[in-house]
Write an enzyme that holds these catalytic residues in place. Structure first.
Site, PDB file in Angstrom:
ATOM      1  N   TYR A   1      21.544  28.050 -16.716  1.00  0.00           N
ATOM      2  CA  TYR A   1      22.243  29.326 -16.535  1.00  0.00           C
ATOM      3  C   TYR A   1      22.650  29.433 -15.071  1.00  0.00           C
ATOM      4  CZ  TYR A   1      22.951  34.412 -16.262  1.00  0.00           C
ATOM      5  OH  TYR A   1      23.464  35.669 -16.062  1.00  0.00           O
TER       6      TYR A   1
ATOM      7  N   ASP B   1      22.466  24.439  -8.065  1.00  0.00           N
ATOM      8  CA  ASP B   1      22.216  25.866  -8.192  1.00  0.00           C
ATOM      9  C   ASP B   1      20.731  26.091  -7.932  1.00  0.00           C
ATOM     10  OD1 ASP B   1      21.798  28.457  -8.857  1.00  0.00           O
ATOM     11  OD2 ASP B   1      22.835  28.394 -10.794  1.00  0.00           O
TER      12      ASP B   1
ATOM     13  N   LYS C   1      18.072  35.166  -5.201  1.00  0.00           N
ATOM     14  CA  LYS C   1      16.691  35.575  -5.478  1.00  0.00           C
ATOM     15  C   LYS C   1      15.812  35.630  -4.222  1.00  0.00           C
ATOM     16  CE  LYS C   1      17.117  35.040 -10.359  1.00  0.00           C
ATOM     17  NZ  LYS C   1      17.808  34.066 -11.158  1.00  0.00           N
TER      18      LYS C   1
HETATM   19  C1  LIG Z   1      19.374  34.200 -11.643  1.00  0.00           C
HETATM   20  C2  LIG Z   1      20.217  33.013 -11.588  1.00  0.00           C
HETATM   21  C3  LIG Z   1      21.599  33.091 -11.330  1.00  0.00           C
HETATM   22  C4  LIG Z   1      22.333  34.400 -11.281  1.00  0.00           C
HETATM   23  O1  LIG Z   1      21.934  35.206 -10.242  1.00  0.00           O
HETATM   24  P1  LIG Z   1      22.222  36.789 -10.330  1.00  0.00           P
HETATM   25  O2  LIG Z   1      21.751  37.304  -9.024  1.00  0.00           O
HETATM   26  O3  LIG Z   1      21.445  37.280 -11.528  1.00  0.00           O
HETATM   27  O4  LIG Z   1      23.689  36.948 -10.536  1.00  0.00           O
HETATM   28  C5  LIG Z   1      22.303  31.929 -11.152  1.00  0.00           C
HETATM   29  N1  LIG Z   1      21.701  30.729 -11.246  1.00  0.00           N
HETATM   30  C6  LIG Z   1      20.383  30.601 -11.498  1.00  0.00           C
HETATM   31  C7  LIG Z   1      19.767  29.244 -11.548  1.00  0.00           C
HETATM   32  C8  LIG Z   1      19.608  31.741 -11.712  1.00  0.00           C
HETATM   33  O5  LIG Z   1      18.315  31.614 -12.016  1.00  0.00           O
END
Ligand SMILES: *Cc1c(COP(=O)(O)O)cnc(C)c1O
Length: 424
Positions: free
Chosen positions: A141, A236, A264
């Site tokens: 994701y 990511d 995060k």
């Molecule tokens: C949480 C997450 C996102 C999205 O971040 P948001 O701040 O919720 O838009 C993208 N990539 C990864 C791997 C994530 O865990």
């Protein structure tokens, strides 16, 4: 005020009663709680019930809720203005901290969420290479950006939505989806489409199909193939940055991507994302280069201050060995409790992020993650919640620990988990 009354009201005013889908607890059944407040590793709902928290806001809170250092820094900034719409010195401080820690990152652009980071990194990769195809992996994701919602994990996996209505086929068709950890599929794809691939985006340690580790050689193969075909490699690291180690997954596995998406932990609980990478590529971002990307609240001083306080604490205290210890303590305990009850399970863990799967299979991609017994997970979740243990309300997510969890808290959580498991 009860959780139920408030949630009924919320459903009239907000779709599903929530601001983000998985919060509605649809995948696990039962009723969502409405949060009143939180402190350290504990959280309270509006009915006054207390929970030991292993959700930790889905990852950002590596120091726990309302860490004194973060709170103090934010209180001081409060009186100096909430947003300027111009560059502030804190951006430079945080950028410097990120560049010093993340091996491949030489320059960063701040945004306000992880979704914005991945969306902007993809645009940059396309602009830089002049190509249009994006390769992603099933169950990973990367936020809710159109082109990345194809076979996505997290909430999309949880709700069983195959992609989503609202994303035109023409856009979805530009995304090539491959199984995670499958080097052969990757090689075949590059052989066929290599010259048209702008980038590969990957969670170097997957968190959004539940925690799934890269097999030996997978990330290295990604690096080698992208280089060979002059495509960009995007890590990511929105979950893994400053979570699995100071330098993220790229440091842990010694693989340098071209671009890195962050979020995060870098915001310590405030809305913050970033993307960064080699100077040569980042210099193509406007205004230095032609690839446009902007934000009214980007570089927001409150978010910067929260990030600086969080990273400073991490840099000064190096809590990773401690996080490793308590995570091992918790996972060993859970494993013992489940084994005693004869429940088949498997725990995938890297440092303080992990997932309990109810399957006998090794979980190394999305299809093996899906062999987990979801009905049992739902029962497990509800029993834990009843006993005062909060975990992610979905099988396809990671649990998180923080420096605020003491060994005594872990013991107490294990007692509660033991009671919960005996009740199912
Ligand atoms: C949480 C997450 C996102 C999205 O971040 P948001 O701040 O919720 O838009 C993208 N990539 C990864 C791997 C994530 O865990």
């Amino acid at each position: 005020m009860t959780n139920r009354d408030l949630f009924e009201k919320a459903k009239e005013l907000m779709p599903g009663g929530v601001s983000s889908p998985v919060r509605a607890f649809k995948a696990v059944g039962g009723e969502p709680i409405i949060v009143s407040h939180a402190q350290g590793c504990r959280l309270w709902d509006v009915e006054g019930k207390e929970y030991i928290d292993f959700l930790m806001s889905w990852g950002p809170l590596i120091l726990g809720h309302s860490h004194p250092r973060v709170v103090k820094a934010l209180e001081e900034q409060l009186r100096k203005g909430l947003s300027y719409g111009l560059t502030n010195a804190h951006e430079i401080t945080l950028a410097q901290m990120i560049v010093s820690a993340m091996p491949s990152v030489e320059m960063v652009r701040f945004v306000s969420s992880g979704t914005e980071a991945t969306m902007s990194a993809i645009r940059l990769a396309r602009g830089y290479t002049g190509r249009k195809y994006v390769v992603k992996f099933e169950g990973c994701y990367h936020g809710h950006y159109d082109g990345l919602l194809v076979s996505a994990g997290s909430g999309v996996a949880t709700l069983g939505i195959p992609g989503t209505p609202g994303v035109p086929e023409e856009i979805a068709n530009l995304t090539i989806v491959l199984p995670y950890n499958d080097v052969q599929a990757l090689e075949e794809t590059f052989k066929k489409y290599g010259e048209s691939i702008a980038c590969v985006i990957v969670e170097p340690i997957a968190g959004n199909m539940g925690t799934v580790l890269p097999k030996d050689g997978f990330l290295q193969a990604l690096r080698k193939l992208t280089k060979e075909y002059s495509a960009l490699l995007i890590f990511d690291e929105v979950i893994t940055n400053f979570r699995v180690s100071k330098g993220g997954a790229q440091e842990m596995y010694s693989v340098d991507p071209d671009l890195t998406c962050m979020g995060k932990v870098i915001g310590g609980g405030m809305p913050l994302g970033a993307y960064g990478g080699k100077k040569e590529i980042m210099k193509k971002v406007a205004p230095e280069g032609p690839i446009y990307q902007a934000g009214t609240l980007s570089g927001n001083p409150m978010a910067m201050i929260s990030g600086i306080a969080t990273l400073s604490e991490l840099f000064e205290t190096n809590p990773y060995p401690y996080l490793e210890q308590i995570s091992q303590q918790l996972c060993d305990g859970i494993s013992q409790i489940l084994s005693d009850k004869g429940i088949t399970h498997r725990i995938n863990r890297v440092g303080s992020m992990f997932t309990v799967f109810f399957t006998e299979k090794e979980v190394f991609d999305y299809s093996t993650a899906k062999t987990s017994n979801l009905e049992l997970f739902g029962k497990f979740f509800r029993a834990l919640l009843k006993e005062g243990v909060l975990i992610p309300p979905s099988q396809f997510e990671a649990w998180f620990l923080s420096t605020a969890h003491t060994k005594e808290d872990i013991d107490e959580a294990l007692n509660r988990i033991d009671r919960a498991v005996r009740s199912i």
